[in-house]
Design a protein around this motif. Structure first.
Motif, short mmCIF file in Angstrom:
data_model
loop_
_atom_site.label_atom_id
_atom_site.label_comp_id
_atom_site.label_asym_id
_atom_site.label_seq_id
_atom_site.Cartn_x
_atom_site.Cartn_y
_atom_site.Cartn_z
N ASP A 152 47.36 41.07 49.74
CA ASP A 152 46.93 40.25 50.15
C ASP A 152 45.87 40.37 50.30
OD1 ASP A 152 45.37 42.44 51.60
OD2 ASP A 152 45.54 42.23 53.66
N TRP A 153 44.92 40.89 48.57
CA TRP A 153 44.12 40.49 48.27
C TRP A 153 43.54 38.71 47.96
CZ3 TRP A 153 42.25 37.70 43.90
CH2 TRP A 153 43.26 37.78 42.84
N SER A 154 44.02 37.40 47.94
CA SER A 154 43.88 36.60 48.11
C SER A 154 43.61 35.96 49.06
CB SER A 154 44.55 36.56 47.05
OG SER A 154 45.86 35.99 47.43
N ASP A 155 43.76 36.53 50.20
CA ASP A 155 44.41 35.73 51.84
C ASP A 155 43.01 35.28 52.08
OD1 ASP A 155 46.99 36.25 51.23
OD2 ASP A 155 47.43 38.12 53.03
N SER A 156 41.88 36.81 52.00
CA SER A 156 40.58 35.45 52.30
C SER A 156 40.35 34.86 51.64
CB SER A 156 39.38 37.05 52.26
OG SER A 156 39.36 37.74 51.00
N PHE A 157 40.23 34.51 50.46
CA PHE A 157 39.96 32.97 50.00
C PHE A 157 40.75 32.00 50.14
CE2 PHE A 157 38.63 36.80 47.46
CZ PHE A 157 37.27 36.37 48.05
N GLY A 158 42.48 32.07 50.84
CA GLY A 158 43.26 31.57 50.96
C GLY A 158 44.31 31.37 49.93
N GLY A 159 44.40 32.46 49.36
CA GLY A 159 45.56 32.70 48.79
C GLY A 159 45.06 32.38 47.15
N PRO A 160 46.81 32.87 46.50
CA PRO A 160 46.49 32.66 44.98
C PRO A 160 46.15 31.43 44.40
CG PRO A 160 48.82 33.50 45.64
CD PRO A 160 47.35 33.60 46.75
N ALA A 184 32.77 38.20 44.38
CA ALA A 184 33.54 38.04 45.64
C ALA A 184 34.99 38.43 45.36
CB ALA A 184 33.04 37.37 46.75
N LEU A 185 35.44 37.09 44.65
CA LEU A 185 36.64 36.87 43.20
C LEU A 185 37.45 38.08 42.68
CD1 LEU A 185 36.33 33.38 42.40
CD2 LEU A 185 37.75 34.01 44.34
N TYR A 186 36.22 38.52 42.21
CA TYR A 186 36.65 40.00 41.47
C TYR A 186 36.89 41.28 42.08
CZ TYR A 186 36.42 43.43 37.56
OH TYR A 186 36.52 44.35 36.60
N ALA A 187 35.92 41.39 43.25
CA ALA A 187 35.71 42.69 43.89
C ALA A 187 37.41 42.46 44.55
CB ALA A 187 34.99 42.71 44.74
N ALA A 188 37.87 41.39 44.85
CA ALA A 188 38.94 41.32 46.04
C ALA A 188 40.49 41.69 44.19
CB ALA A 188 39.26 40.02 46.60
N ALA A 189 40.00 41.22 43.58
CA ALA A 189 41.11 41.12 42.46
C ALA A 189 41.41 42.14 42.32
CB ALA A 189 40.73 40.34 41.38
N GLN A 190 40.25 43.50 41.72
CA GLN A 190 40.75 44.78 41.90
C GLN A 190 40.25 46.06 43.00
OE1 GLN A 190 39.68 45.45 37.88
NE2 GLN A 190 37.84 46.10 38.13
N SER A 191 41.12 45.23 44.45
CA SER A 191 40.82 45.84 45.13
C SER A 191 42.69 46.40 44.94
CB SER A 191 40.52 45.87 46.50
OG SER A 191 41.64 44.44 46.52
N GLY A 192 43.12 46.09 44.90
CA GLY A 192 44.54 46.57 44.70
C GLY A 192 45.84 46.56 45.77
N ARG A 193 44.75 46.18 46.47
CA ARG A 193 45.52 45.21 48.30
C ARG A 193 46.61 44.03 48.21
NH1 ARG A 193 40.94 43.39 51.39
NH2 ARG A 193 42.45 41.86 51.70
#
Length: 153
Positions: free
Chosen positions: A72-80, A61-70
């Motif tokens: 705010d990709w880290s927001d759903s995990f609590g930030g960078p 899930a972390l990898y998919a979010a990081a790859q998303s290009g969004r």
């Protein structure tokens, strides 16, 4: 007792809370380090359940979010910072599993040397003869986790 009323798949969802010791079983070898890790994760707002979830999917899930290009990709995990800490735990678990696998390999190679020459073992493993002896002498050096986070005992 866990139940699954009306379920026909046999899968039971465990809803018991996850403790830090369960989420960070790969860190239990050093109590001081364990407490420091828990302190960092807690200060960042992460729960044992969130850490367990990141470990249970191997960081997918972390990898998919990081790859998303969004942006705010880290927001759903609590930030960078939370993502950096979660990714560090995925890496620590992977390192622990590698360490455990190396110990198992060492025992197997040592057993092979009881019946076969180092040259024969080296040929089967695709390593140099000298490496066979190096592998065999390492042995198991626990503590190791008994089960990976994605498998229940």
């Amino acid at each position: 007792m866990l139940s699954n009323p009306g379920g026909d798949s046999g899968d039971v969802i465990d809803t018991r809370p996850i403790t830090w010791a369960a989420a960070l079983a790969h860190r239990l070898g050093d109590p001081t380090e364990f407490e420091q890790v828990v302190s960092r994760l807690t200060a960042c707002g992460l729960s044992p359940q969130e850490v367990h979830a990141a470990l249970a999917d191997g960081g997918d899930a972390l990898y998919a979010a990081a790859q998303s290009g969004r942006a705010d990709w880290s927001d759903s995990f609590g930030g960078p910072l939370a993502v950096a800490l979660l990714a560090a735990e995925v890496g620590a678990l992977a390192a622990h599993l590698n360490w455990r696998a190396s110990g198992i390999r060492s025992l197997a190679v040592d057993a092979l040397l009881d019946d076969f020459s180092a040259v024969a073992v080296a040929g089967e493993l695709g390593v140099a003869r000298q490496k066979v002896y190096e592998i065999a002498k390492s042995g198991l050096r626990p503590p190791y986790i008994e089960n990976v986070p994605w498998r229940t005992p």
